[in-house]
Motif scaffolding. Sequence first.
Motif, PDB file in Angstrom:
ATOM      1  N   GLY A  91      26.543 -76.348 -23.668  1.00 40.31           N
ATOM      2  CA  GLY A  91      25.689 -75.590 -22.776  1.00 40.31           C
ATOM      3  C   GLY A  91      26.355 -74.330 -22.246  1.00 40.31           C
ATOM      4  N   LYS A  92      25.597 -73.587 -21.461  1.00 39.43           N
ATOM      5  CA  LYS A  92      26.074 -72.320 -20.890  1.00 39.43           C
ATOM      6  C   LYS A  92      27.322 -72.511 -20.032  1.00 39.43           C
ATOM      7  N   ILE A 102      28.407 -76.166 -32.337  1.00 43.53           N
ATOM      8  CA  ILE A 102      29.755 -76.189 -32.901  1.00 43.53           C
ATOM      9  C   ILE A 102      29.785 -77.270 -33.967  1.00 43.53           C
ATOM     10  N   CYS A 103      30.061 -76.861 -35.200  1.00 41.85           N
ATOM     11  CA  CYS A 103      30.178 -77.806 -36.304  1.00 41.85           C
ATOM     12  C   CYS A 103      31.646 -77.843 -36.723  1.00 41.85           C
ATOM     13  N   THR A 104      32.209 -79.029 -36.762  1.00 42.09           N
ATOM     14  CA  THR A 104      33.600 -79.192 -37.172  1.00 42.09           C
ATOM     15  C   THR A 104      33.610 -79.976 -38.475  1.00 42.09           C
ATOM     16  N   PRO A 122      19.092 -76.413 -26.761  1.00 37.96           N
ATOM     17  CA  PRO A 122      18.346 -75.634 -25.772  1.00 37.96           C
ATOM     18  C   PRO A 122      18.699 -74.146 -25.838  1.00 37.96           C
ATOM     19  N   THR A 123      17.794 -73.303 -25.372  1.00 38.47           N
ATOM     20  CA  THR A 123      18.041 -71.867 -25.309  1.00 38.47           C
ATOM     21  C   THR A 123      19.350 -71.596 -24.567  1.00 38.47           C
ATOM     22  N   GLY A 168      31.396 -68.966 -29.550  1.00 50.01           N
ATOM     23  CA  GLY A 168      30.480 -68.467 -30.551  1.00 50.01           C
ATOM     24  C   GLY A 168      29.200 -67.965 -29.929  1.00 50.01           C
ATOM     25  N   PRO A 169      28.356 -67.403 -30.740  1.00 54.94           N
ATOM     26  CA  PRO A 169      27.079 -66.879 -30.224  1.00 54.94           C
ATOM     27  C   PRO A 169      26.161 -68.009 -29.792  1.00 54.94           C
ATOM     28  N   SER A 170      25.367 -67.721 -28.784  1.00 59.25           N
ATOM     29  CA  SER A 170      24.440 -68.736 -28.299  1.00 59.25           C
ATOM     30  C   SER A 170      23.075 -68.544 -28.947  1.00 59.25           C
ATOM     31  N   CYS A 171      22.279 -69.621 -28.959  1.00 58.84           N
ATOM     32  CA  CYS A 171      20.936 -69.582 -29.534  1.00 58.84           C
ATOM     33  C   CYS A 171      19.996 -68.864 -28.574  1.00 58.84           C
TER      34      CYS A 171
END
Length: 120
Positions: free
Chosen positions: A97-98, A70-72, A64-65, A1-4
């Motif tokens: 994390g990355k 991920i919500c399940t 963190p940036t 998914g997209p990262s913050c």
Amino acid sequence: GPSCGTAVTVHGFLGTFHSTLYQSPLPGNEGNSSVISIAPTTFSVGMFSWFPVYFPLREPLHVPTGSTVICTMWRKMDRSDDGGGRVWYEWCAEIVGKDDDVISASHLHNPGGRSYHVRL
């Protein structure tokens, strides 16, 4: 998914409803559709039979940036001998994390419908 793109703190998740009931398959009629929604950006005027739901986290999660949330969620139910029963949701969240390592995770919320359920 997209990262913050920036560091944030997550306290929970908002659940809304959006459904396209009909979409024209004909070329040139793409705008000919029937939609019902309680999502803020596509809210259907006069929609009073559905309401948003908030899924809280017992303890906020720091994101963190560059990390991903991920919500399940699971929809659960049980049945009783008299034909009734209950329906409830259980949920948890992870911060990844990355490097795809799990940085933190929440507990399982509402196990067995302990805090909230709906009778059938």
